[in-house]
Design a protein around this motif. Structure first.
Motif, mmCIF file in Angstrom:
data_model
loop_
_atom_site.group_PDB
_atom_site.id
_atom_site.type_symbol
_atom_site.label_atom_id
_atom_site.label_comp_id
_atom_site.label_asym_id
_atom_site.label_seq_id
_atom_site.Cartn_x
_atom_site.Cartn_y
_atom_site.Cartn_z
ATOM 1 N N LEU A 1 44.497 41.349 40.824
ATOM 2 C CA LEU A 1 44.475 42.809 40.775
ATOM 3 C C LEU A 1 43.039 43.325 40.642
ATOM 4 O O LEU A 1 42.648 44.275 41.316
ATOM 5 C CB LEU A 1 45.336 43.326 39.618
ATOM 6 C CG LEU A 1 45.399 44.831 39.433
ATOM 7 C CD1 LEU A 1 45.856 45.542 40.699
ATOM 8 C CD2 LEU A 1 46.319 45.183 38.275
ATOM 9 N N ARG A 2 42.233 42.685 39.794
ATOM 10 C CA ARG A 2 40.825 43.098 39.656
ATOM 11 C C ARG A 2 40.084 42.958 40.982
ATOM 12 O O ARG A 2 39.298 43.820 41.366
ATOM 13 C CB ARG A 2 40.130 42.280 38.569
ATOM 14 C CG ARG A 2 40.403 42.761 37.170
ATOM 15 C CD ARG A 2 39.415 42.191 36.167
ATOM 16 N NE ARG A 2 39.199 40.769 36.277
ATOM 17 C CZ ARG A 2 39.841 39.839 35.582
ATOM 18 N NH1 ARG A 2 40.748 40.185 34.700
ATOM 19 N NH2 ARG A 2 39.583 38.562 35.736
ATOM 20 N N ASP A 3 40.347 41.848 41.686
ATOM 21 C CA ASP A 3 39.709 41.632 42.989
ATOM 22 C C ASP A 3 40.100 42.732 43.973
ATOM 23 O O ASP A 3 39.261 43.248 44.711
ATOM 24 C CB ASP A 3 40.081 40.263 43.563
ATOM 25 C CG ASP A 3 39.481 39.111 42.764
ATOM 26 O OD1 ASP A 3 38.571 39.348 41.941
ATOM 27 O OD2 ASP A 3 39.948 37.967 42.955
ATOM 28 N N GLU A 4 41.379 43.102 43.991
ATOM 29 C CA GLU A 4 41.855 44.172 44.872
ATOM 30 C C GLU A 4 41.202 45.499 44.510
ATOM 31 O O GLU A 4 40.797 46.264 45.386
ATOM 32 C CB GLU A 4 43.381 44.281 44.778
ATOM 33 C CG GLU A 4 43.983 45.328 45.670
ATOM 34 C CD GLU A 4 43.864 45.031 47.151
ATOM 35 O OE1 GLU A 4 43.852 45.987 47.939
ATOM 36 O OE2 GLU A 4 43.785 43.847 47.531
ATOM 37 N N GLN A 5 41.059 45.775 43.231
ATOM 38 C CA GLN A 5 40.419 47.012 42.785
ATOM 39 C C GLN A 5 38.954 47.052 43.232
ATOM 40 O O GLN A 5 38.458 48.096 43.652
ATOM 41 C CB GLN A 5 40.522 47.140 41.270
ATOM 42 C CG GLN A 5 41.924 47.419 40.794
ATOM 43 C CD GLN A 5 42.098 47.264 39.284
ATOM 44 O OE1 GLN A 5 41.273 46.650 38.614
ATOM 45 N NE2 GLN A 5 43.178 47.814 38.767
ATOM 46 N N GLU A 6 38.275 45.920 43.141
ATOM 47 C CA GLU A 6 36.892 45.849 43.584
ATOM 48 C C GLU A 6 36.764 46.094 45.074
ATOM 49 O O GLU A 6 35.872 46.802 45.534
ATOM 50 C CB GLU A 6 36.273 44.490 43.222
ATOM 51 C CG GLU A 6 35.863 44.362 41.788
ATOM 52 C CD GLU A 6 34.809 45.392 41.377
ATOM 53 O OE1 GLU A 6 33.823 45.595 42.116
ATOM 54 O OE2 GLU A 6 34.977 46.002 40.310
ATOM 55 N N GLY B 1 43.526 44.347 22.283
ATOM 56 C CA GLY B 1 42.590 45.261 22.935
ATOM 57 C C GLY B 1 41.747 44.625 24.024
ATOM 58 O O GLY B 1 40.806 45.244 24.516
ATOM 59 N N ASN B 2 42.070 43.406 24.400
ATOM 60 C CA ASN B 2 41.314 42.715 25.439
ATOM 61 C C ASN B 2 41.851 43.068 26.825
ATOM 62 O O ASN B 2 43.056 43.165 27.029
ATOM 63 C CB ASN B 2 41.397 41.201 25.252
ATOM 64 C CG ASN B 2 40.857 40.778 23.913
ATOM 65 O OD1 ASN B 2 39.741 41.140 23.538
ATOM 66 N ND2 ASN B 2 41.651 40.031 23.165
ATOM 67 N N MET C 1 45.436 50.339 37.749
ATOM 68 C CA MET C 1 45.952 49.897 36.458
ATOM 69 C C MET C 1 45.036 48.870 35.789
ATOM 70 O O MET C 1 44.435 48.035 36.451
ATOM 71 C CB MET C 1 47.334 49.272 36.668
ATOM 72 C CG MET C 1 48.019 48.829 35.406
ATOM 73 S SD MET C 1 49.633 48.130 35.784
ATOM 74 C CE MET C 1 50.568 49.632 35.930
ATOM 75 N N THR C 2 44.949 48.962 34.486
ATOM 76 C CA THR C 2 44.267 47.968 33.660
ATOM 77 C C THR C 2 45.271 47.469 32.637
ATOM 78 O O THR C 2 45.989 48.262 32.039
ATOM 79 C CB THR C 2 43.057 48.589 32.935
ATOM 80 O OG1 THR C 2 42.160 49.116 33.917
ATOM 81 C CG2 THR C 2 42.327 47.566 32.093
ATOM 82 N N VAL C 3 45.319 46.151 32.452
ATOM 83 C CA VAL C 3 46.258 45.560 31.498
ATOM 84 C C VAL C 3 45.489 45.168 30.241
ATOM 85 O O VAL C 3 44.510 44.422 30.302
ATOM 86 C CB VAL C 3 46.963 44.328 32.103
ATOM 87 C CG1 VAL C 3 47.965 43.738 31.131
ATOM 88 C CG2 VAL C 3 47.644 44.702 33.420
#
Length: 77
Positions: A67-72, A59-60, A52-54
Motif C-alpha cells: 500500500l505504501r508503494d502504491e501511495q508513492e 501508535g506505530n 489510508m494509513t494503518v
C-alpha cells in the motif's frame, strides 16, 4: 460516479424482479447496470485505500509495504 437515474433503474429492476419477474432484456440490462455499479464501487474503494494509513495500538505506522508503494507511485503522477 454512477448517475441517480441508473441507481433508480437498478432499484426498479430489483423490485420488479422480486415482485413479477424480469424479461430477458431486463435481466441483461440489470446485469450490465450491476457490473457498472460494482466497477464504480471498486474504484472508489481503491481510491480510499490509497490515502489510508494503518496505525497499531502503540501508535506505530504499520501500513503494508504494498500500500505504501502504491501511495508513492500515485504521488508522482
Amino acid at each position: 460516479m454512477i448517475s441517480k437515474d441508473k441507481l433508480d433503474r437498478i432499484n426498479f429492476l430489483a423490485k420488479k424482479s422480486k415482485s413479477e419477474g424480469l424479461t430477458n432484456i431486463e435481466k441483461e440490462e440489470q446485469q450490465e447496470l450491476r457490473k457498472e455499479y460494482l466497477k464504480n464501487v471498486r474504484k472508489s474503494f481503491k481510491n480510499q485505500l490509497k490515502t489510508m494509513t494503518v496505525i497499531d495500538p502503540a501508535g506505530n505506522d504499520v501500513t503494508p509495504k504494498k500500500l505504501r508503494d502504491e501511495q508513492e507511485r500515485n504521488k508522482h503522477h
